[in-house]
Structures are given as C-alpha cells and as structure tokens.
Scaffold this motif. Structure first.
Motif, PDB file in Angstrom:
ATOM      1  N   GLY A   1     -39.463 -19.482  43.932  1.00  0.00           N
ATOM      2  CA  GLY A   1     -39.535 -20.860  44.416  1.00  0.00           C
ATOM      3  C   GLY A   1     -39.125 -21.022  45.862  1.00  0.00           C
ATOM      4  N   SER A   2     -38.317 -20.095  46.380  1.00  0.00           N
ATOM      5  CA  SER A   2     -37.804 -20.261  47.752  1.00  0.00           C
ATOM      6  C   SER A   2     -38.492 -19.355  48.761  1.00  0.00           C
ATOM      7  N   ILE A   3     -39.257 -18.374  48.286  1.00  0.00           N
ATOM      8  CA  ILE A   3     -39.723 -17.320  49.189  1.00  0.00           C
ATOM      9  C   ILE A   3     -40.584 -17.864  50.348  1.00  0.00           C
ATOM     10  N   VAL A   4     -41.481 -18.806  50.055  1.00  0.00           N
ATOM     11  CA  VAL A   4     -42.383 -19.305  51.106  1.00  0.00           C
ATOM     12  C   VAL A   4     -41.582 -20.001  52.200  1.00  0.00           C
ATOM     13  N   ILE A   5     -40.699 -20.884  51.782  1.00  0.00           N
ATOM     14  CA  ILE A   5     -39.900 -21.652  52.750  1.00  0.00           C
ATOM     15  C   ILE A   5     -38.982 -20.711  53.558  1.00  0.00           C
ATOM     16  N   VAL A   6     -38.471 -19.680  52.878  1.00  0.00           N
ATOM     17  CA  VAL A   6     -37.597 -18.710  53.563  1.00  0.00           C
ATOM     18  C   VAL A   6     -38.397 -17.928  54.616  1.00  0.00           C
TER      19      VAL A   6
ATOM     20  N   ASP B   1     -29.744  -7.444  66.483  1.00  0.00           N
ATOM     21  CA  ASP B   1     -28.364  -7.578  66.023  1.00  0.00           C
ATOM     22  C   ASP B   1     -28.070  -9.008  65.569  1.00  0.00           C
ATOM     23  N   SER B   2     -28.527 -10.001  66.381  1.00  0.00           N
ATOM     24  CA  SER B   2     -28.265 -11.411  66.028  1.00  0.00           C
ATOM     25  C   SER B   2     -28.904 -11.766  64.699  1.00  0.00           C
ATOM     26  N   ILE B   3     -30.134 -11.276  64.520  1.00  0.00           N
ATOM     27  CA  ILE B   3     -30.854 -11.659  63.292  1.00  0.00           C
ATOM     28  C   ILE B   3     -30.240 -10.988  62.063  1.00  0.00           C
ATOM     29  N   VAL B   4     -30.010  -9.683  62.138  1.00  0.00           N
ATOM     30  CA  VAL B   4     -29.563  -8.955  60.941  1.00  0.00           C
ATOM     31  C   VAL B   4     -28.147  -9.336  60.537  1.00  0.00           C
ATOM     32  N   ARG B   5     -27.241  -9.390  61.517  1.00  0.00           N
ATOM     33  CA  ARG B   5     -25.838  -9.651  61.160  1.00  0.00           C
ATOM     34  C   ARG B   5     -25.513 -11.134  61.088  1.00  0.00           C
ATOM     35  N   GLY B   6     -26.181 -11.927  61.911  1.00  0.00           N
ATOM     36  CA  GLY B   6     -25.786 -13.341  61.998  1.00  0.00           C
ATOM     37  C   GLY B   6     -26.754 -14.308  61.374  1.00  0.00           C
ATOM     38  N   ALA B   7     -27.892 -14.498  62.064  1.00  0.00           N
ATOM     39  CA  ALA B   7     -28.806 -15.577  61.671  1.00  0.00           C
ATOM     40  C   ALA B   7     -29.428 -15.375  60.302  1.00  0.00           C
ATOM     41  N   GLY B   8     -29.800 -14.137  59.974  1.00  0.00           N
ATOM     42  CA  GLY B   8     -30.506 -13.868  58.714  1.00  0.00           C
ATOM     43  C   GLY B   8     -29.772 -14.414  57.494  1.00  0.00           C
ATOM     44  N   PRO B   9     -28.572 -13.879  57.220  1.00  0.00           N
ATOM     45  CA  PRO B   9     -27.867 -14.342  56.011  1.00  0.00           C
ATOM     46  C   PRO B   9     -27.528 -15.840  56.050  1.00  0.00           C
ATOM     47  N   VAL B  10     -27.108 -16.329  57.236  1.00  0.00           N
ATOM     48  CA  VAL B  10     -26.663 -17.732  57.317  1.00  0.00           C
ATOM     49  C   VAL B  10     -27.835 -18.685  57.105  1.00  0.00           C
ATOM     50  N   PHE B  11     -28.933 -18.461  57.833  1.00  0.00           N
ATOM     51  CA  PHE B  11     -30.087 -19.373  57.692  1.00  0.00           C
ATOM     52  C   PHE B  11     -30.675 -19.310  56.286  1.00  0.00           C
ATOM     53  N   THR B  12     -30.765 -18.092  55.733  1.00  0.00           N
ATOM     54  CA  THR B  12     -31.311 -17.969  54.369  1.00  0.00           C
ATOM     55  C   THR B  12     -30.441 -18.754  53.406  1.00  0.00           C
ATOM     56  N   ALA B  13     -29.131 -18.543  53.500  1.00  0.00           N
ATOM     57  CA  ALA B  13     -28.218 -19.223  52.574  1.00  0.00           C
ATOM     58  C   ALA B  13     -28.344 -20.734  52.720  1.00  0.00           C
ATOM     59  N   MET B  14     -28.443 -21.212  53.977  1.00  0.00           N
ATOM     60  CA  MET B  14     -28.531 -22.664  54.191  1.00  0.00           C
ATOM     61  C   MET B  14     -29.818 -23.235  53.603  1.00  0.00           C
TER      62      MET B  14
ATOM     63  N   LEU C   1     -25.697  -3.511  55.566  1.00  0.00           N
ATOM     64  CA  LEU C   1     -24.843  -3.746  54.394  1.00  0.00           C
ATOM     65  C   LEU C   1     -24.002  -5.001  54.574  1.00  0.00           C
ATOM     66  N   TRP C   2     -23.503  -5.159  55.801  1.00  0.00           N
ATOM     67  CA  TRP C   2     -22.666  -6.320  56.111  1.00  0.00           C
ATOM     68  C   TRP C   2     -23.472  -7.609  55.930  1.00  0.00           C
ATOM     69  N   GLY C   3     -24.705  -7.603  56.413  1.00  0.00           N
ATOM     70  CA  GLY C   3     -25.573  -8.775  56.264  1.00  0.00           C
ATOM     71  C   GLY C   3     -25.826  -9.085  54.803  1.00  0.00           C
ATOM     72  N   LEU C   4     -26.065  -8.023  54.007  1.00  0.00           N
ATOM     73  CA  LEU C   4     -26.329  -8.230  52.583  1.00  0.00           C
ATOM     74  C   LEU C   4     -25.073  -8.706  51.854  1.00  0.00           C
ATOM     75  N   MET C   5     -23.933  -8.177  52.281  1.00  0.00           N
ATOM     76  CA  MET C   5     -22.680  -8.601  51.648  1.00  0.00           C
ATOM     77  C   MET C   5     -22.421 -10.088  51.908  1.00  0.00           C
ATOM     78  N   LYS C   6     -22.736 -10.498  53.138  1.00  0.00           N
ATOM     79  CA  LYS C   6     -22.590 -11.915  53.474  1.00  0.00           C
ATOM     80  C   LYS C   6     -23.455 -12.753  52.531  1.00  0.00           C
ATOM     81  N   ALA C   7     -24.689 -12.280  52.326  1.00  0.00           N
ATOM     82  CA  ALA C   7     -25.618 -13.030  51.462  1.00  0.00           C
ATOM     83  C   ALA C   7     -25.063 -13.136  50.048  1.00  0.00           C
ATOM     84  N   VAL C   8     -24.477 -12.036  49.541  1.00  0.00           N
ATOM     85  CA  VAL C   8     -23.897 -12.057  48.185  1.00  0.00           C
ATOM     86  C   VAL C   8     -22.762 -13.074  48.123  1.00  0.00           C
ATOM     87  N   VAL C   9     -21.890 -13.038  49.147  1.00  0.00           N
ATOM     88  CA  VAL C   9     -20.745 -13.967  49.167  1.00  0.00           C
ATOM     89  C   VAL C   9     -21.238 -15.416  49.211  1.00  0.00           C
ATOM     90  N   PHE C  10     -22.202 -15.693  50.100  1.00  0.00           N
ATOM     91  CA  PHE C  10     -22.725 -17.059  50.208  1.00  0.00           C
ATOM     92  C   PHE C  10     -23.311 -17.524  48.880  1.00  0.00           C
TER      93      PHE C  10
END
Lengths: 252, 258
Positions: free
Chosen positions: B53-58, B92-105, B198-207
């Motif tokens: 349900g979220s893949i297209v918007i993501v 670096d910005s996308i993988v560690r920062g923006a990726g997990p945060v924007f996806t989670a939001m 791994l750090w980016g994925l861990m962030k996603a799990v936590v979020f």
C-alpha cells in the motif's frame, strides 16, 4: 452457580454499585431489571471480567474469582459469552464471518466443521439467507441475532444478554426471546438478562432482580415482583403489569 | 498560588499515570511477541497494507527527495568548485539521513492515524471487549501483527526509497552535465560503507517499532465516541512525526559518536 457478594464499583468518585449480593442459579434465566443508569450493564461487565469491582467477591464454579490466578480466571470466564447491547459485531466482516470468528480464532476448528456449525446457528436465529450481508447492511434486529448466534458459537455454559431487545419491533423481539429460551431448554445454559423491558423479562424469566441507583431493591419471582409494595418497583413495573397479566392469563 | 500548585500537581499525576499505562502496554506487547497463538494471516495482511500500500508513494517521494538533495548540494558545491564530490555527499545524506527519516514520515503519516482510528473505533463500538470476552487477547490479535509487520516493512521501504532517491539524484547530476549517472552511483556507493547501510536500516526498524506501537496505543486508549477517535488519530499522527525526529536525533548522535 454464580454468587456475587457485597460488590461495590466506582467510576471516579461516583459509586455505581453498592453492596450488591445475589446468586444466579445454574440452568435458569435470571433477569436484572432497572431504569437506565442503575448499574445493570456495569454489573454484567464485572461478571465478564471487563471491569474489576472495588470490593466484594464473585464465586463461579464454587471458586472465588479473587483468589484465582489470571489464567484460572480466564479458563472459567471462557465458559461465558456476552451479547452486547449494540451487538459489538466486527463491521469489517460479513454475518457468516462474524459467527465463524470464535470457531476459527478461538477453537481453531477445521473449515468444514465451521461451515456446518455456522449454518446451523444462522438457521437457529433465522438468518440463513443473510449470511453474505455485511453488518452495515443488517437491521438492528438482525444485528442482535448475529450477536446471539456468535455468542452461541462459543458453546457457553453462561450467557449474559445486555438489553437484547431494546429498540426492536415485537416480531424481532419474539424471535430473540425464542432464541434465549431455546438455549435454556435445549442446552441448560445459565442466562442473565439485563433489560428494562418487562415484556421480554416476563416472557423468558422466572427470577427478577431490580436495581435502582446501584442497589438491589427487589429479588424474587414474577408474582412477588408484581405484588411488591416498594414505590420504585411499583413505578417501574406499573405500565407492564397489564402485559404480565395478559401473559399469565394466556398461559393458564 | 495554591490553585496553581494544585493544577501542576494534577497535571504531573496525569503524566505519570499515562507513562505507567504506556509502560504496561509496551510490556504486554513485548510479552505477546513471544507467545502463541500467532496470527500469520493478520501479519501478512498488515505487511500488504503497510508495504504494498505504501510502495508507490514511497518511490515517488524517494525520487523527489533524491532530486532535491542532489540539486541543492550541487548548487552549494558549485560555489566552491567541488562539483565532483556530488555523488559522495549526496549518497551519504540519502543513505544515513534522508532515506530512513523521509520513509518513516511518509509511511507513518499514512499508517499511524489509520491504525489509531481503526483500533479506536473498535474500542468505541466494544469490538475489543467482544474479543476479550471470546478469550482472544486483543494485543496478540490486533497489535502484535502490526508491530511485527513494521519491523520488516519499514526497512524494506527504506531500501526502496533510498534506491529511488539515488537514481533520481544521479539523473539530476547527469542532466546538469556535472557527472554521469553511473559515476554518480559509483561514487555514492563508494562513500557508503556497509556500516552506514546497516545504520540506516536500524534507524528504519527503530522508527517503525516506535511509531506503530504508539499509534496502536493511541487507538486502544480511545474513549468517548467519534471525538475520541478523532483525538486518537490526531495524537497518533503528531506523535509519529515528533518521535521520528526525536529518535533520528538520538540515533544519529549515538551513531556519529562511534
């Protein structure tokens, strides 16, 4: 048999139930009467374990629930089913799926047996042609019958009915009364009926408990109820005395 | 003065009680993760709702975020004549920062209010009470599958978002004539270590864990009819965004200090 001893219950600082003591004999229909806000539903919720009383004791199967562990309490309460006032049906499921729900989720029955069982129950409550309807497509009376069928699906020893006939037409009310009586006669189920409709109560029950402002005003038979001198009981039953007399004369 | 102290005292009591309820709820959720019965069908249903349900918007959001970061970074780097670093900085910005945060939001703004509203209306219409009286644990049936689904789906969606963002970032680099798409991707990935991934994925799990648990809590605590459901859904949405930002700060500070 269920025994309630000195049950007290509070919502915040307001005392809803005061020192409630009575017993519910096995295999009989006991009716709890009373005006709206007298604590009837709260009492049912305490019986099902959805609410904890502030004081007092509940005995079921000769065991005090207060002394049992949570698992033991659950084991005893699993023999109990409740028909909620609004049905509390799963509105994302169809009529058939609602009745099948406890059989699948609780008893993990195979699909073929679930089919047989659900068809039998829908037949019993007269909804065999409504199996595929969603809950929103059902009338109030139909929803209540679905809720009753779902409660019967749990094969309970005790069923608690919370206002099962309020807001229904006489035909739907009669059907529901038939269902309650069938369960008692055929399966010897202990029933507790909460209602303020005396026509329903007189039809299915021989024992009446009258609540007023959280206290028991009366506990006795239909004859004793109609002969009661208590002014609140009199005021409550006055409009329905005619119904009782009519029922009584038609039976004799 | 006495009145103010009385008011503060009452508010503090409410906060402590709420925290106590939340802790008990989290305890029950954790316990239920390791207990039977397991509702596999519900788990796959929630994975479908959350993931498919979220893949297209993501993906759309990923393309936009990657393009914006790439454009803004390019603009900054140009002023220093350091355009060749575009791939490294953006990756670096996308993988560690923006990726997990924007996806989670994005996923949370879709899922959290819906979850809270669904559970809230079940609570208000006594459907949850009905489950309890049938001997079915509502935590195990309604909440555990949602939380387990979030554990798998948030990282998966983060990966999809990151890939989309890197591709669109590369496309911007290609169109600007500074770097080819392939060079952009090579440099981006060269800059990103497996630890960063791994750090980016861990962030996603936590979020996922935090926001879905809190959305379920907001839903199951609803009382008071339609207004209660509205309040629960709003609380779930606002809490999700704030918690993502707070945990991003927390996890990033821990990550950068190592």
């Amino acid at each position: 048999m269920i025994i309630l001893k000195n049950i007290d219950f509070f919502y915040g600082d307001t005392q809803i139930l005061k020192n409630i003591t009575f017993d519910i004999p096995a295999g009989e229909v006991t009716t709890i009467l009373g005006p709206s806000g007298s604590g009837k539903t709260t009492l049912l919720r305490i019986l099902t374990g959805l609410l904890e009383p502030a004081g007092g004791e509940i005995w079921m199967r000769e065991k005090s629930m207060m002394t049992l562990s949570k698992t033991e309490q659950e084991h005893i309460r699993n023999k109990m089913a409740i028909v909620f006032q609004n049905g509390a049906l799963f509105d994302s499921l169809t009529v058939w799926e609602n009745v099948a729900f406890p059989l699948h989720e609780r008893f993990s029955m195979p699909l073929a047996i679930i089919r047989q069982e659900v068809d039998k129950l829908l037949d019993l409550v007269g909804l065999q042609n409504a199996a595929d309807l969603t809950i929103n497509q059902c009338s109030g009376g139909m929803q209540m019958r679905v809720a009753i069928a779902r409660a019967f699906a749990c094969h309970p020893e005790i069923i608690l009915y919370d206002e099962p006939t309020s807001g229904l037409d006489p035909i739907a009310r009669d059907r529901i009364c038939d269902c309650i009586q069938n369960q008692q006669f055929q399966h010897n189920v202990t029933s507790v009926l909460v209602t303020h409709q005396l026509a329903t109560a007189f039809r299915v029950s021989k024992r009446f408990i009258c609540l007023y402002a959280g206290e028991i005003l009366f506990d006795g038979t239909a004859d004793e109820l109609t002969a009661s001198k208590n002014p609140y009981v009199q005021r409550f039953i006055q409009p329905s005395k005619r119904v009782y007399r009519a029922l009584d004369s038609s039976l004799t | 003065m006495k009145q103010i102290f009385f008011e503060i005292n009452n508010r503090l009591k409410l906060i402590v009680l709420e925290l106590q309820e939340l802790t008990l709820f989290i305890g029950r959720v954790i316990r239920s993760l390791f207990r039977r019965p397991r509702y596999w069908k519900d788990l796959f249903d929630h994975m479908d709702i959350l993931g498919v349900g979220s893949i297209v918007i993501v993906l759309i959001a990923g393309c936009c975020v990657g393009a914006i970061i790439s454009m803004e970074t390019l603009f900054q780097l140009r002023s220093y004549g350091a355009q060749s670093f575009l791939g490294r900085v953006t990756g670096d910005s996308i993988v560690r920062g923006a990726g997990p945060v924007f996806t989670a939001m994005i996923v949370s703004s879709r899922i959290c209010p819906a979850t809270a509203a669904e559970l809230g209306s079940m609570q208000v219409s006594q459907q949850i009470d009905a489950l309890v009286t049938m001997g079915i644990d509502p935590i195990r049936k309604l909440i555990t599958p949602r939380i387990i689904a979030s554990l798998f789906i948030y990282p998966a969606l983060t990966c999809a978002h990151t890939v989309a963002a890197l591709l669109s970032g590369g496309l911007v680099a290609e169109l600007s004539g500074e770097l080819t798409l392939m060079r952009f991707l090579r440099e981006s990935l060269a800059e990103v270590s497996s630890g960063d991934l791994l750090w980016g994925l861990m962030k996603a799990v936590v979020f996922g864990l935090v926001v879905v648990t809190l959305a379920c809590y907001s839903g199951i605590r609803v009382s008071g009819g339609a207004i209660g459901v509205r309040k629960g859904a709003t609380r779930a949405a606002v809490n999700a965004i704030l918690l993502i930002l707070f945990f991003d700060f927390l996890v990033t500070s821990i990550g950068r200090s190592f």
